[in-house]
Design an enzyme around this catalytic site. Structure first.
Site, PDB file in Angstrom:
ATOM      1  N   GLU A 348       0.804  -1.229   0.000  1.00 17.93           N
ATOM      2  CA  GLU A 348       0.000   0.000   0.000  1.00 17.93           C
ATOM      3  C   GLU A 348       0.835   1.275   0.000  1.00 17.93           C
ATOM      4  O   GLU A 348       0.614   2.171   0.816  1.00 17.93           O
ATOM      5  CB  GLU A 348      -0.935   0.008   1.223  1.00 17.93           C
ATOM      6  CG  GLU A 348      -1.919  -1.130   1.175  1.00 17.93           C
ATOM      7  CD  GLU A 348      -2.815  -1.195   2.405  1.00 17.93           C
ATOM      8  OE1 GLU A 348      -3.996  -1.473   2.235  1.00 17.93           O
ATOM      9  OE2 GLU A 348      -2.331  -0.982   3.525  1.00 17.93           O
TER      10      GLU A 348
HETATM   11  C1  NGO Z   1      -4.068  -4.812   4.426  1.00 17.52           C
HETATM   12  C2  NGO Z   1      -3.155  -3.683   4.821  1.00 17.52           C
HETATM   13  C3  NGO Z   1      -2.988  -3.556   6.328  1.00 17.52           C
HETATM   14  C4  NGO Z   1      -4.334  -3.654   7.029  1.00 17.52           C
HETATM   15  C5  NGO Z   1      -5.013  -4.946   6.631  1.00 17.52           C
HETATM   16  C6  NGO Z   1      -6.367  -5.080   7.298  1.00 17.52           C
HETATM   17  C7  NGO Z   1      -1.950  -5.391   3.988  1.00 17.52           C
HETATM   18  C8  NGO Z   1      -0.837  -6.214   3.518  1.00 17.52           C
HETATM   19  N1  NGO Z   1      -1.911  -4.102   4.205  1.00 17.52           N
HETATM   20  O1  NGO Z   1      -3.148  -5.907   4.297  1.00 17.52           O
HETATM   21  O2  NGO Z   1      -2.375  -2.338   6.613  1.00 17.52           O
HETATM   22  O3  NGO Z   1      -4.129  -3.660   8.417  1.00 17.52           O
HETATM   23  O4  NGO Z   1      -5.166  -5.048   5.245  1.00 17.52           O
HETATM   24  O5  NGO Z   1      -7.057  -6.210   6.931  1.00 17.52           O
END
Ligand code: NGO
Length: 533
Positions: A348
């Site tokens: 992200e």
């Molecule tokens: C995503 C995000 C995390 C969140 C999570 C919640 C990834 C790899 N990055 O997974 O920051 O906490 O979802 O489900």
């Protein structure tokens, strides 16, 4: 000679020692040999049975401190409920594959022996044989012995997990199990950043996951809200990023000192679990930038964040301070981590441009190797050519990931719509999120790691991992409620041969496991998909 006399005296004592008053249902609640979770590779029942009694001893491989320690752990797990002494001693004789005679002739014995010299077993597999006089676990290496003892504990009646003496007979079904894992990496992840969980809570989680032969615990140690691991060269990371109020909604705070971390590493290692530390970058770094404004491009500290937004922070890719910071962190993490992996996040990074992201990963991935570790990241890192020698963790919900297929990286499968333990079970689940879907236990179990993502086939797969993000989870009860019973589903996908995969079998074994969680005091979700005993 003298030893022999002493041994006979001990045997005589064990015979005349007062027998416990057994309850009625003798043997009724002893599980079948096929009850084990995750399902073993091969199970061959016989009509024999072994009874653990006041006279049962545990014998371990001569000269092996790890085998002795595993024997003592097994005895500690069995003493409270049986009330038996279960002495643990090194065995006297070395021998070939056949179970060794015990020191006490016909005295019932549990033997934990190395030197199985069986290529099928690898370092983690074991042979478990049970007849009316003895239980023998044989393995090539200590990890296999430990795994064998976890299966053995599941073959005792569920009351074995009770904290106080239970008056009943401790009968184990006879036969043999040959068992070894499908994948070498079977992980659980705990998010320490969104809500900090104390070392005592992490230890308890290690106990709970290692029962299912999970062998890696990935700790997500930094995020936008907080920084949870002491880094000596950048002390404000934890002074500020681990201060009270740094959890989601301003709840909690805290961090692991290096001493806490070393203690966790040791505790996990004694249960054959390896710790994988994660520092997330170049995104998810708000807490680090609050502590050190020099990690932003304009040098201005952002406000602390306790909400659950993602994708808004980025390290300053063009600044040398960034790389000094990253290298210091990786160097210190590598020095405190005996395990092979350092996880550097990479997910992200919406606040980093695609070109900057590549620049960053190309420079940072090799730093992990520089400090002797294998780089590990979320699957987004597969865009960078340097990820070819890394491990990439698939966390998507779809079935394509072209970069993963071409990157050459080894893959850990954590599809968010099947393995994310923070997803709600159903619309009414009081905890968790639902962005990746609702995940009942049959959904968690209903997939195959080797066919989940197009083009990512078995040889490329290192294993599976069940991440537990903690935006909505504050304490151990919350963790347990979300992890169980889904974590054993993921553990079985990682351990058991594909040929054993069966919802009918798994759900029946899981239903029978319920009373164990009750005795253990684990706050599990009583899924309506399961007929609980
Ligand atoms: C995503 C995000 C995390 C969140 C999570 C919640 C990834 C790899 N990055 O997974 O920051 O906490 O979802 O489900």
């Amino acid at each position: 000679m003298t030893l022999r006399v002493l041994m006979l005296a001990a045997l005589a004592f064990s015979v005349i020692a007062p027998a416990p008053a057994f309850g009625s249902g003798i043997g009724r609640e002893s599980p079948a040999l096929s009850a084990v979770i995750p399902a073993p590779a091969t199970v061959l029942p016989t009509n024999q049975r072994f009874q653990v009694t006041r006279g049962t001893g545990i014998y371990t491989q001569p000269g092996s401190a790890p085998a002795l320690a595993i024997g003592e752990q097994l005895a500690q797990a069995m003493r409270p409920a049986t009330g038996f002494p279960l002495p643990v001693r090194p065995a006297l004789r070395n021998g070939p594959l056949s179970p060794w005679p015990s020191l006490f002739g016909d005295e019932p014995a549990i033997s934990l022996l190395l030197g199985a010299n069986d290529a099928r077993l690898g370092p983690e597999g074991y042979l478990l044989t049970i007849d009316h006089t003895r239980v023998t676990i044989q393995a090539n290496a200590a990890a296999g012995l430990f795994n064998g003892t976890q299966s053995l504990l599941q073959l005792l009646p569920a009351q074995i997990d009770a904290p106080t003496v239970q008056r009943r007979r401790w009968i184990i079904a006879g036969g043999s199990i040959v068992d070894y894992p499908r994948f070498g990496y079977r992980g659980a992840m705990l998010d320490e950043a969104r809500h900090f969980h104390t070392p005592a809570e992490v230890k308890r989680y290690i106990d709970e996951i290692s029962r299912f032969k999970i062998n890696y615990l990935h700790l997500h140690l930094s995020d936008d809200q907080g920084w949870r691991i002491q880094i000596d060269s950048w002390p404000r990371l934890t002074e500020i990023g681990g201060a009270p109020g740094t959890g989601v909604d301003g709840v909690g705070g805290g961090f692991l000192t290096k001493a806490d971390y070393a203690d966790l590493v040791r505790y996990a290692a004694a249960r054959y679990v390896t710790i994988v530390p994660e520092i997330d970058m170049p995104g998810h770094v708000n807490a680090a930038q609050v502590a050190y404004p020099s990690l932003t491009c304009d040098g201005v500290a952002p406000p602390p964040r306790t909400d659950t937004e993602v994708g808004y922070s980025s390290l300053c890719i063009s600044s040398e301070t960034t790389y000094r910071f990253v290298e210091d962190v990786i160097r210190e993490l590598a020095a405190m981590t005996p395990g092979p992996y350092i996880h550097i996040g990479g997910d992200e990074a919406q606040a980093t441009s695609p070109a900057d992201y590549l620049t960053f990963e190309q420079r940072v991935l090799p730093l992990v190797a520089k400090y002797g570790k294998t780089a590990y990241g979320w699957h987004d890192i597969a865009q960078a050519p340097a990820a070819a020698s890394a491990v990439a963790q698939f966390w998507g919900t779809g079935n394509t990931a072209p970069d993963l297929v071409t990157s050459g990286a080894k893959v850990v499968m954590s599809p968010a719509n099947q393995t994310y333990l923070d997803m709600k079970y159903n619309e009414d689940t009081p905890l968790g999120q639902d962005w990746a879907g609702l995940i009942e236990v049959d959904t968690a179990y209903g997939w195959d790691p080797a066919t989940r993502v197009r083009g990512v086939t078995e040889p490329a797969i290192l294993g599976v991992e069940a991440p537990l993000w903690s935006e909505t989870l504050r304490d151990l009860d919350d963790i347990e409620f979300m992890a169980f019973p889904r974590l054993p589903a993921i553990a079985e996908l990682g351990w058991s041969p594909a040929a054993t995969h069966s919802w009918a079998s798994f759900s029946a074994r899981l239903g029978a496991y319920g009373p164990r969680w009750e005795w253990q005091g684990v706050d599990f979700y009583r899924s309506p998909k399961i007929t609980w005993s």
